[in-house]
Design a protein around this motif. Sequence first.
Motif, mmCIF file in Angstrom:
data_model
loop_
_atom_site.group_PDB
_atom_site.id
_atom_site.type_symbol
_atom_site.label_atom_id
_atom_site.label_comp_id
_atom_site.label_asym_id
_atom_site.label_seq_id
_atom_site.Cartn_x
_atom_site.Cartn_y
_atom_site.Cartn_z
ATOM 1 N N MET A 1 0.839 -1.197 0.000
ATOM 2 C CA MET A 1 0.000 0.000 0.000
ATOM 3 C C MET A 1 0.876 1.251 0.000
ATOM 4 O O MET A 1 1.874 1.332 0.715
ATOM 5 C CB MET A 1 -0.895 -0.008 1.249
ATOM 6 N N ALA A 2 0.520 2.220 -0.854
ATOM 7 C CA ALA A 2 1.322 3.436 -0.974
ATOM 8 C C ALA A 2 1.286 4.235 0.328
ATOM 9 O O ALA A 2 0.271 4.266 1.032
ATOM 10 C CB ALA A 2 0.800 4.284 -2.132
ATOM 11 N N ARG A 3 2.388 4.866 0.633
ATOM 12 C CA ARG A 3 2.481 5.681 1.844
ATOM 13 C C ARG A 3 1.637 6.943 1.662
ATOM 14 O O ARG A 3 1.662 7.578 0.602
ATOM 15 C CB ARG A 3 3.949 6.045 2.074
ATOM 16 N N HIS A 4 0.928 7.318 2.684
ATOM 17 C CA HIS A 4 0.084 8.513 2.617
ATOM 18 C C HIS A 4 0.959 9.737 2.312
ATOM 19 O O HIS A 4 1.973 9.970 2.974
ATOM 20 C CB HIS A 4 -0.638 8.708 3.947
ATOM 21 N N PRO A 5 0.561 10.563 1.333
ATOM 22 C CA PRO A 5 1.402 11.714 0.958
ATOM 23 C C PRO A 5 1.572 12.747 2.065
ATOM 24 O O PRO A 5 2.529 13.530 2.038
ATOM 25 C CB PRO A 5 0.671 12.311 -0.257
ATOM 26 N N GLU A 6 0.690 12.748 3.059
ATOM 27 C CA GLU A 6 0.846 13.709 4.160
ATOM 28 C C GLU A 6 2.087 13.418 4.997
ATOM 29 O O GLU A 6 2.590 14.299 5.699
ATOM 30 C CB GLU A 6 -0.405 13.728 5.049
ATOM 31 N N TYR A 7 2.604 12.172 4.903
ATOM 32 C CA TYR A 7 3.832 11.866 5.638
ATOM 33 C C TYR A 7 5.014 12.704 5.150
ATOM 34 O O TYR A 7 5.989 12.900 5.895
ATOM 35 C CB TYR A 7 4.163 10.374 5.548
ATOM 36 N N VAL A 29 10.909 35.501 17.515
ATOM 37 C CA VAL A 29 10.342 34.327 18.191
ATOM 38 C C VAL A 29 11.353 33.192 18.259
ATOM 39 O O VAL A 29 11.445 32.486 19.263
ATOM 40 C CB VAL A 29 9.053 33.861 17.475
ATOM 41 N N GLY A 30 12.109 33.009 17.196
ATOM 42 C CA GLY A 30 13.065 31.916 17.106
ATOM 43 C C GLY A 30 12.486 30.732 16.361
ATOM 44 O O GLY A 30 11.276 30.450 16.451
ATOM 45 N N THR A 31 13.334 30.021 15.616
ATOM 46 C CA THR A 31 12.877 28.889 14.818
ATOM 47 C C THR A 31 13.855 27.732 14.873
ATOM 48 O O THR A 31 15.018 27.890 15.256
ATOM 49 C CB THR A 31 12.716 29.278 13.321
ATOM 50 N N LEU A 32 13.364 26.575 14.463
ATOM 51 C CA LEU A 32 14.193 25.451 14.056
ATOM 52 C C LEU A 32 14.095 25.425 12.535
ATOM 53 O O LEU A 32 12.992 25.355 11.983
ATOM 54 C CB LEU A 32 13.682 24.145 14.661
ATOM 55 N N SER A 33 15.228 25.466 11.837
ATOM 56 C CA SER A 33 15.217 25.718 10.402
ATOM 57 C C SER A 33 16.007 24.669 9.630
ATOM 58 O O SER A 33 16.931 24.035 10.157
ATOM 59 C CB SER A 33 15.803 27.118 10.140
ATOM 60 N N MET A 34 15.607 24.480 8.367
ATOM 61 C CA MET A 34 16.374 23.662 7.429
ATOM 62 C C MET A 34 16.330 24.356 6.082
ATOM 63 O O MET A 34 15.523 25.264 5.860
ATOM 64 C CB MET A 34 15.787 22.253 7.315
ATOM 65 N N PHE A 35 17.189 23.934 5.159
ATOM 66 C CA PHE A 35 17.262 24.608 3.870
ATOM 67 C C PHE A 35 17.156 23.614 2.719
ATOM 68 O O PHE A 35 17.981 22.717 2.586
ATOM 69 C CB PHE A 35 18.586 25.378 3.748
ATOM 70 N N GLY A 36 16.095 23.778 1.927
ATOM 71 C CA GLY A 36 15.961 23.021 0.686
ATOM 72 C C GLY A 36 15.240 21.697 0.850
ATOM 73 O O GLY A 36 15.801 20.742 1.386
ATOM 74 N N THR A 37 13.982 21.624 0.372
ATOM 75 C CA THR A 37 13.244 20.369 0.417
ATOM 76 C C THR A 37 12.119 20.411 -0.614
ATOM 77 O O THR A 37 11.831 21.458 -1.190
ATOM 78 C CB THR A 37 12.680 20.113 1.828
ATOM 79 N N MET A 38 11.484 19.239 -0.839
ATOM 80 C CA MET A 38 10.448 19.127 -1.862
ATOM 81 C C MET A 38 9.348 18.191 -1.398
ATOM 82 O O MET A 38 9.601 17.215 -0.686
ATOM 83 C CB MET A 38 11.065 18.583 -3.169
ATOM 84 N N MET A 39 8.107 18.497 -1.813
ATOM 85 C CA MET A 39 6.978 17.585 -1.635
ATOM 86 C C MET A 39 6.223 17.511 -2.954
ATOM 87 O O MET A 39 6.161 18.494 -3.698
ATOM 88 C CB MET A 39 6.021 18.080 -0.529
ATOM 89 N N GLU A 267 -2.373 9.873 13.169
ATOM 90 C CA GLU A 267 -2.305 9.097 11.915
ATOM 91 C C GLU A 267 -3.048 9.853 10.811
ATOM 92 O O GLU A 267 -4.204 10.245 10.984
ATOM 93 C CB GLU A 267 -2.990 7.747 12.130
ATOM 94 N N PRO A 268 -2.393 10.088 9.657
ATOM 95 C CA PRO A 268 -3.100 10.770 8.568
ATOM 96 C C PRO A 268 -4.323 9.981 8.092
ATOM 97 O O PRO A 268 -4.328 8.745 8.107
ATOM 98 C CB PRO A 268 -2.045 10.838 7.457
#
Length: 308
Positions: A1-7, A29-39, A267-268
């Motif tokens: 079964m395909a993984r739910h795209p919301e994951y 406020v401050g953040t936890l950050s990352m750079f560069g991703t795709m969905m 759970e999605p």
Amino acid sequence: MARHPEYQYLDLLEHLLEKGDRRIDRTGVGTLSMFGTMMRFDLSDGTFPVYTTKRVYWKTAVKEMLWFLTGQTNIQSLLRENVRIWTDWPLDKYRKATDEAISQDEFESRILSDDEFALKWGDLGPVYGKQWRHWLDANGNEHDQIADVIQTLKTNPASRRMLFHAWNVGELDRMALHPCHMTYQFYASEMASGEGSGSRGKLSLLVGQRSCDLGLGNAFNICQQAALLYMVAQQVDMTPGELIWVGGDVHLYLNHIEMAKTLLSREPRPFPKLRLARRPDSIDGYRIEDFQVTGYNPHPPLEAPVAV
């Protein structure tokens, strides 16, 4: 079964909680950050990617997209639709300029009831809608980027130049908020296979977002960008393909951490479906009533503060 795209979304939250770069941001406020991703989200079967691990008020998100498409930049017309998501910026500006301890409700009431007050205090500057529909070049000529994209899709769908964007360098300093979702690029595929089927092929959309508030903003961004793809595809006789979202600085505000942990514990559920009830004569003719969404059964809503 395909993984739910919301994951894809939940995986980003988990990555930020575990490995995010802790930093002080523009808001303080401050953040936890990352750079560069795709969905990536496949819309070809009528899927409407509205996250389910908390209730997303998708009508508000779509109303914002419809507002962008009008080319307007004043919150008065948004407030008439009971959309309050842009009030924080002009309200903050008004309080600082006047030292008046006005509540958000009072401020919004004045915007709605007093056109002169709205004109002075309700305008956000040349934000998204202005750039999308009324970009001014150096010679004073106005460019409707949305209309240009739709015309190109109708006449030359194999073009690599079907895009619009909002990062107008010369007008950034007059915007209440610099554009976050900046670039929208369209791609038509399977054009030959669409012959005889009533469709001219599949239409996909790639959105480039320089800055993304993952806890609050992203859920709105994804569903409203999907709504835009549905509208444009209908206008050019194509079927929706993929929505591809690319994030630059993707971050979780520190005061959203508990909300993120709650989301990860859920759970999605299946994404809802979207059908457009009618086909307006142009991209300008859509109304919120045209968006018929079925099968949306999310987890309960979660509240979190907006960083201004």
